[in-house]
Write an enzyme that holds these catalytic residues in place. Structure first.
Site, short mmCIF file in Angstrom:
data_model
loop_
_atom_site.label_atom_id
_atom_site.label_comp_id
_atom_site.label_asym_id
_atom_site.label_seq_id
_atom_site.Cartn_x
_atom_site.Cartn_y
_atom_site.Cartn_z
N ASP A 242 15.77 -8.04 0.82
CA ASP A 242 14.47 -7.50 0.45
C ASP A 242 16.26 -5.66 -0.64
OD1 ASP A 242 12.79 -6.38 -1.04
OD2 ASP A 242 11.25 -6.94 0.57
N TRP A 289 13.01 -8.58 -7.31
CA TRP A 289 10.96 -8.24 -7.51
C TRP A 289 11.62 -7.52 -9.47
CZ3 TRP A 289 12.48 -2.55 -5.19
CH2 TRP A 289 12.24 -3.10 -3.14
N GLY A 290 12.60 -8.67 -9.38
CA GLY A 290 12.59 -8.81 -11.25
C GLY A 290 13.62 -7.76 -11.65
N ALA A 292 17.39 -5.54 -12.18
CA ALA A 292 18.25 -5.70 -12.86
C ALA A 292 18.32 -6.21 -13.56
CB ALA A 292 19.37 -5.43 -11.79
N ASP A 310 5.35 -8.01 -5.49
CA ASP A 310 4.45 -8.04 -4.83
C ASP A 310 3.30 -9.61 -4.60
OD1 ASP A 310 5.83 -7.57 -2.76
OD2 ASP A 310 4.60 -7.22 -1.41
C1 GAL Z 1 8.32 -6.26 -0.10
C2 GAL Z 1 8.83 -8.23 -0.12
C3 GAL Z 1 7.29 -9.03 0.52
C4 GAL Z 1 7.71 -8.46 1.79
C5 GAL Z 1 7.44 -7.10 2.03
C6 GAL Z 1 7.73 -6.86 3.12
O1 GAL Z 1 9.44 -5.26 -0.66
O2 GAL Z 1 8.62 -7.86 -1.89
O3 GAL Z 1 8.35 -10.34 -0.06
O4 GAL Z 1 8.49 -9.31 2.01
O5 GAL Z 1 8.97 -6.05 1.32
O6 GAL Z 1 8.21 -5.02 3.86
#
Ligand code: GAL
Length: 490
Positions: A242, A289-290, A292, A310
């Site tokens: 992440d 999250w797309g 860079a 998300d």
């Molecule tokens: C977000 C991610 C989610 C999940 C979440 C956990 O950044 O996009 O899919 O993993 O964190 O905290």
């Protein structure tokens, strides 16, 4: 000279042809500086990336070029690996202190960690179902249900733990190893892995390319090598990585002519390199999250990259992420693909038609398909969607890596008409974006790979032949519903 001084001189153009600390200094297609300023060593990270890391070794290395790639490094305490020319990517481990990774010398057919992940991952992830309320029992229940509901037999493999599994209070003070939360996973992660493996499934875990995960648990930035080794020693098969809590010195500065050199790319590459150094193949999922422009470099670092924030169990999420993927569809192929995020089938108020389209489009565009619900609550209709043999076969085609792509002139957002090849032939996928039932027509001559003659139309949802048609064929699709057809010469 301090590194700050090196960087300052370099900015002023006083350090000649020398790369600054942390900068790239070699790799496939690299045409920039190939030696580092004093106090830094040009270090092999993978065939695509050499980086100036702190050190004083005088080792030198040969830079690489596309067709006759030959990357070799001399061994320093922190560098290793020479590539050999093999016809396919493979890994051989040695009994010395480091793992040796051999890669092809032609244009890359797989990523540095591409010993796995040729095809889109199929599995389950804990986040959409349970958020932080996760434990060993829930995970093993999901794994057992994957077997008993026939999902494993349909091809689903990965059981992935998301955020909140680790000890939020920090690492082991002496070894710096990341630790499990023993209230949630009382037997530790190696025990979970062995239970998952005994079911014939694979185990995924989660970490973050920052100081903390999105939910505030320890992150892996600066601990990549130790965490990759820990995950490997536990028997982990997949890492979702992440993008929360990135310290200011690692933020992108928004001026990269090549986003593969951005701080984001370096953060993700550092973990990719650490994973590649393990004897255990670990599929690598970039949860970025797309940001860079990850689609431009993601395939040289991992096997999938998130292209959005998300997911949500809403029609607007489904259509917006499809549209986003369509814009970058040519970047998806074997070993590297845009990830439209985890499935929401079973969650929220999606209609069955919307769930069908959610699944069909994830399969057609070859996104990873990670189920994200309490599997025991799925209806027979929902199970039939996610076990659909022909859509899964399109997603998992061993001979064709490219996804379906829009054809014709789109009049909607996202486009409604897609075509793609599989090893069985040409397929057409149609989604009805309108709020009413509509007639959709496949004009064979407009579909890439088909012509104006007669064709057999085969319905992928039902697995039945519809008939033989000349010139075109029309069908009715309910609001937000979708279909997929194999179309072969009559
Ligand atoms: C977000 C991610 C989610 C999940 C979440 C956990 O950044 O996009 O899919 O993993 O964190 O905290």
């Amino acid at each position: 000279m301090s590194f700050k001084a090196i960087i300052a001189l370099s900015v002023l153009g006083l350090v000649g042809a020398q790369q600054t600390l942390w900068g790239q200094c070699g790799g496939i297609n690299w045409t920039g500086q190939t030696s580092c300023g004093s106090g830094a060593v040009c270090t092999y990270l993978n065939d695509w990336y050499y980086q100036c890391l702190p050190g004083t070794s005088t080792s030198s290395r040969t830079s690489t070029s596309t067709s006759s790639t030959r990357a070799s490094t001399s061994n320093t305490s922190s560098t290793r690996v020479s590539t050999t020319s093999t016809s396919s990517t493979r890994v051989s481990t040695t009994s010395t202190t480091s793992t040796r990774v051999s890669t092809t010398t032609s244009s890359p057919s797989s990523t540095p960690t591409g010993r796995v992940g040729k095809l889109p991952a199929l599995g389950w992830n804990s986040w959409n179902a349970y958020r932080c309320d996760i434990n060993e029992t829930k995970l093993l229940n999901a794994a057992n249900q994957m077997v008993s509901l026939g999902l494993k037999a349909a091809g689903y493999q990965y059981v992935n733990i998301d955020d909140c599994w680790s000890n939020i209070n920090g690492r082991d003070p002496s070894t710096q190893q990341i630790l499990p939360d023993l209230n949630k996973f009382p037997n530790g992660m190696a025990s979970v892995a062995s239970k998952i493996h005994s079911l014939g499934l694979l185990l995924g875990i989660y970490s973050d390319a920052g100081t903390k995960t999105c939910s505030g648990y320890p992150g892996s930035l600066g601990y990549e090598a130790i965490d990759a080794a820990t995950f490997s020693s536990w028997g982990i098969d997949y890492l979702k990585y992440d993008n929360c809590n990135v310290p200011s010195e690692w933020q992108d500065n928004w001026t990269y002519p090549d986003w593969g050199q951005s701080n984001s790319a370096i953060r993700y590459r550092q973990m990719g390199t650490a994973l590649a150094a393990q004897s255990r193949p670990i599929q690598y999922s970039l949860c970025i999250w797309g940001a860079a422009q990850v689609w431009t470099w993601g395939a040289s670092v991992g096997q999938s990259w998130r292209i959005s924030g998300d997911s949500a169990p809403t029609w607007s999420y489904i259509t917006s992420v499809i549209d986003r993927n369509v814009a970058i569809i040519d970047y998806t192929n074997f070993y590297g693909r845009s990830d439209m995020d985890m499935m929401e089938i079973g969650n929220g108020d999606l209609t069955l038609a919307e769930e069908r389209t959610h699944f069909l489009m994830w399969a057609a565009l070859k996104s990873p398909i990670l189920l994200g619900t309490d599997l025991s609550l799925l209806s027979t209709d929902q199970l039939n969607i996610i076990k659909n043999k022909e859509l899964l076969a399109f997603s998992q085609d061993e001979l064709v890596g490219a996804p379906a792509k829009p054809y014709g002139t789109a009049t909607t957002t996202p486009p409604e008409y897609y075509s793609g090849k599989s090893s069985k032939g040409v397929h057409v996928f149609i989604m009805n974006t309108s709020s009413s039932t509509s007639t959709k027509t496949i004009t064979f001559a407009n579909v890439p790979g088909l012509g104006s003659g007669s064709y057999k139309v085969h319905d992928m949802w039902t697995g039945t032949d519809v008939g033989t048609f000349s010139g075109s064929w029309s069908t009715s699709l309910g609001s937000h519903d979708s279909g997929g057809w194999l179309i072969t010469p009559a």
